[in-house]
Write a protein that holds these residues in place. Structure first.
Motif, PDB file in Angstrom:
ATOM      1  N   GLN A   1     -10.812   1.088  -0.585  1.00 48.84           N
ATOM      2  CA  GLN A   1     -10.587   0.918  -2.020  1.00 48.84           C
ATOM      3  C   GLN A   1      -9.874   2.139  -2.605  1.00 48.84           C
ATOM      4  OE1 GLN A   1     -14.132   0.610  -4.388  1.00 48.84           O
ATOM      5  NE2 GLN A   1     -13.094  -0.604  -5.933  1.00 48.84           N
ATOM      6  N   GLN A   2     -10.244   3.309  -2.026  1.00 44.86           N
ATOM      7  CA  GLN A   2      -9.638   4.528  -2.531  1.00 44.86           C
ATOM      8  C   GLN A   2      -8.164   4.609  -2.164  1.00 44.86           C
ATOM      9  OE1 GLN A   2     -12.652   7.472  -2.063  1.00 44.86           O
ATOM     10  NE2 GLN A   2     -11.151   9.059  -2.438  1.00 44.86           N
ATOM     11  N   CYS A   3      -7.808   4.078  -1.006  1.00 46.64           N
ATOM     12  CA  CYS A   3      -6.378   4.002  -0.642  1.00 46.64           C
ATOM     13  C   CYS A   3      -5.634   3.169  -1.683  1.00 46.64           C
ATOM     14  CB  CYS A   3      -6.186   3.340   0.723  1.00 46.64           C
ATOM     15  SG  CYS A   3      -7.079   4.113   2.056  1.00 46.64           S
ATOM     16  N   MET A   4      -6.340   2.131  -2.154  1.00 44.80           N
ATOM     17  CA  MET A   4      -5.687   1.207  -3.073  1.00 44.80           C
ATOM     18  C   MET A   4      -5.576   1.768  -4.491  1.00 44.80           C
ATOM     19  SD  MET A   4      -4.842  -1.104  -1.067  1.00 44.80           S
ATOM     20  CE  MET A   4      -4.213  -2.385  -2.121  1.00 44.80           C
ATOM     21  N   PHE A   5      -6.239   2.916  -4.758  1.00 41.94           N
ATOM     22  CA  PHE A   5      -6.005   3.583  -6.053  1.00 41.94           C
ATOM     23  C   PHE A   5      -4.497   3.725  -6.248  1.00 41.94           C
ATOM     24  CE2 PHE A   5     -10.144   6.325  -6.142  1.00 41.94           C
ATOM     25  CZ  PHE A   5     -10.888   5.177  -6.279  1.00 41.94           C
ATOM     26  N   CYS A   6      -3.832   4.182  -5.174  1.00 46.23           N
ATOM     27  CA  CYS A   6      -2.388   4.395  -5.256  1.00 46.23           C
ATOM     28  C   CYS A   6      -1.618   3.233  -4.664  1.00 46.23           C
ATOM     29  CB  CYS A   6      -2.003   5.668  -4.512  1.00 46.23           C
ATOM     30  SG  CYS A   6      -2.847   7.126  -5.100  1.00 46.23           S
ATOM     31  N   HIS A   7      -2.079   2.732  -3.509  1.00 47.92           N
ATOM     32  CA  HIS A   7      -1.244   1.788  -2.771  1.00 47.92           C
ATOM     33  C   HIS A   7      -1.250   0.392  -3.381  1.00 47.92           C
ATOM     34  CE1 HIS A   7       0.326   4.327   0.344  1.00 47.92           C
ATOM     35  NE2 HIS A   7      -0.847   4.902   0.480  1.00 47.92           N
ATOM     36  N   ALA A   8      -2.050   0.175  -4.413  1.00 46.46           N
ATOM     37  CA  ALA A   8      -1.891  -1.068  -5.171  1.00 46.46           C
ATOM     38  C   ALA A   8      -0.533  -1.067  -5.857  1.00 46.46           C
ATOM     39  CB  ALA A   8      -3.012  -1.185  -6.206  1.00 46.46           C
ATOM     40  N   VAL A   9      -0.085   0.135  -6.234  1.00 42.39           N
ATOM     41  CA  VAL A   9       1.222   0.262  -6.886  1.00 42.39           C
ATOM     42  C   VAL A   9       2.292   0.691  -5.877  1.00 42.39           C
ATOM     43  CG1 VAL A   9       2.495   1.470  -8.697  1.00 42.39           C
ATOM     44  CG2 VAL A   9       0.093   0.861  -9.046  1.00 42.39           C
ATOM     45  N   VAL A  10       1.925   1.717  -5.079  1.00 38.15           N
ATOM     46  CA  VAL A  10       2.882   2.231  -4.092  1.00 38.15           C
ATOM     47  C   VAL A  10       2.894   1.264  -2.920  1.00 38.15           C
ATOM     48  CG1 VAL A  10       3.526   4.216  -2.684  1.00 38.15           C
ATOM     49  CG2 VAL A  10       2.305   4.557  -4.816  1.00 38.15           C
TER      50      VAL A  10
END
Lengths: 185, 255
Positions: free
Chosen positions: A76-85
């Motif tokens: 989930q923490q990866c997706m903090f950024c990788h939801a956008v990036v």
């Protein structure tokens, strides 16, 4: 004649083998070999995240300052950024593939089975929090992870290494407790 | 010098530590419920003792309840005595270890270093309290219980001696927590698993060096004694037991 020859040759070979084992294999077994896994499930590049993007270690390894372990970040923490990036914003095709893998794992709600690099034996209770509180940098023990790409263990992290630091041979010239019960559990 | 009793170890204060951990056990309060035993098994990753283990006398109980009958029938009472490692200041187990796997910490704890232990069992044979346990087998748990092992305590493998640590991992944690605020550990900051579980507060944990600590107050009681005190082991655990004049003295063992 053949039997006598065998009686000499076979023990000689065994003895040579034994001596070879003592002098080569045993030191190799005893010496703490920094563990370098061939590949992580995802080619996570620390250099990109630390150097290029400028993320602090403790942003992802967020229990290091309070707890026993530094902690792996949740997916989930990866997706903090990788939801956008997402993969379209990657600098090259290789990075795009790896970002896609993360996003696919998230879509499937599957955890990533990272290969653990720094692992201490079960009878050692290393705690991150007091070391960071004393003012040590992550790099004191883990090396310059920010320029590693794929993380490697750079220090032996065996008992001699721990005691060396605890007796004051460290960048901050601090001494730590050297009682067995401090670390051994 | 002749008046000075012979001592193996400097007393804890001479070593400069601020703490000397210990316990007071009020056996008049103990109901023999064994909550401490269960709490200790769970806290310290002790495998389950089945019936065969007891038959073989190879059970592992870092704290156990001993039962005594006091008086003669019909005027009889069951007395319970929780016995754990006494963390002797003059410990008989320490000097006999050939590999220095046991040491006396500056906090007054008798610490077993598992990774040094080679399992000679000299310490177990030399302990008058029978509180050191040899691992005759690798520990095993039925499947769901493997998920509840305490990560702060190592799982001891076959071939080494283990014993009560007075929950040294909890002491270390309390030390870290208190040093964050730059203060000493105060009375009641921590308790071992057995003390925490005791429903009648028969077990009390504390610091002997703190003159205001609860154990120091309780130990002033005239009921206080140390078990097998005549051996000169100087245990860190003080027991309290009222001598009941109405009960006739038990003939024989009564165990």
């Amino acid at each position: 004649m053949k039997l006598r020859l065998a009686l000499v040759v076979v023990p000689a070979i065994l003895l040579a083998g034994f001596i070879f084992f003592i002098f080569t294999a045993v030191p190799a077994l005893i010496a703490s070999q920094p563990y370098n896994p061939s590949a992580q499930p995802i080619h996570f590049d620390h250099e990109v995240h630390v150097k290029t993007v400028g993320i602090e270690c403790t942003f992802c390894h967020r229990t290091a300052t309070q707890g026993i372990t530094a902690g792996y970040p949740d997916l989930q923490q990866c997706m903090f950024c990788h939801a956008v990036v997402n993969e379209t914003l990657a600098s090259n095709q290789h990075n795009a593939d790896e970002i896609l893998k993360v996003r696919q794992k998230w879509a499937a709600q599957e955890a990533i089975n990272w290969v653990r690099i720094h692992r201490l034996p079960d009878h050692v209770g290393f705690v991150h929090e007091p070391h960071l509180r004393a003012g040590f940098q992550c790099a004191t023990c883990h090396g310059d992870v920010g320029s590693m790409g794929q993380v490697k263990q750079v220090r032996a992290l065996n008992m001699g290494d721990c005691l060396d630091c605890h007796k004051g041979n460290n960048p901050l010239k601090l001494t730590g407790p050297t009682e067995c019960a401090t670390c051994h559990k | 010098m002749a008046d000075e009793p012979l001592k193996l170890y400097a007393s804890v204060n001479e070593q400069g530590s601020q703490y000397k951990w210990g316990m007071v056990v009020d056996s008049d309060r103990c109901t023999g419920c064994q909550a401490c035993v269960v709490a200790c098994q769970a806290e310290n990753n002790i495998p389950i003792n089945d019936e065969n283990r007891y038959v073989e006398h190879r059970q592992k109980e870092w704290i156990r309840i001993e039962r005594y009958w006091e008086g003669e029938f019909p005027n009889v009472k069951a007395r319970f005595l929780p016995v754990m490692c006494q963390h002797c200041n003059n410990a008989p187990c320490e000097p006999v270890c050939p590999v220095y796997a046991i040491y006396h910490s500056s906090d007054g704890l008798n610490v077993q270093v598992y990774n040094r232990c080679v399992g000679t069992r000299y310490c177990g044979n030399n302990c008058p309290y029978l509180v050191r346990f040899f691992n005759f087998w690798d520990p095993e748990w039925p499947e769901p219980l493997t998920a509840q092992l305490n990560p702060d305590v190592t799982v001891r493998t076959r071939g080494l001696i283990e014993k009560c640590t007075m929950c040294v991992h909890r002491i270390q944690r309390a030390k870290r927590e208190s040093s964050k605020d730059g203060r000493k550990i105060s009375d009641g900051d921590l308790s071992p698993a057995c003390v925490q579980a005791c429903p009648t507060n028969a077990l009390v944990f504390g610091d002997w060096n703190d003159s205001n600590s609860r154990i120091n107050q309780l130990a002033k009681d005239q009921r206080g004694y140390r078990i097998l005190d005549n051996l000169g082991t100087e245990p860190a655990v003080v027991y309290l037991k009222r001598v009941d004049p109405n009960l006739a003295e038990t003939k024989g063992g009564g165990h």
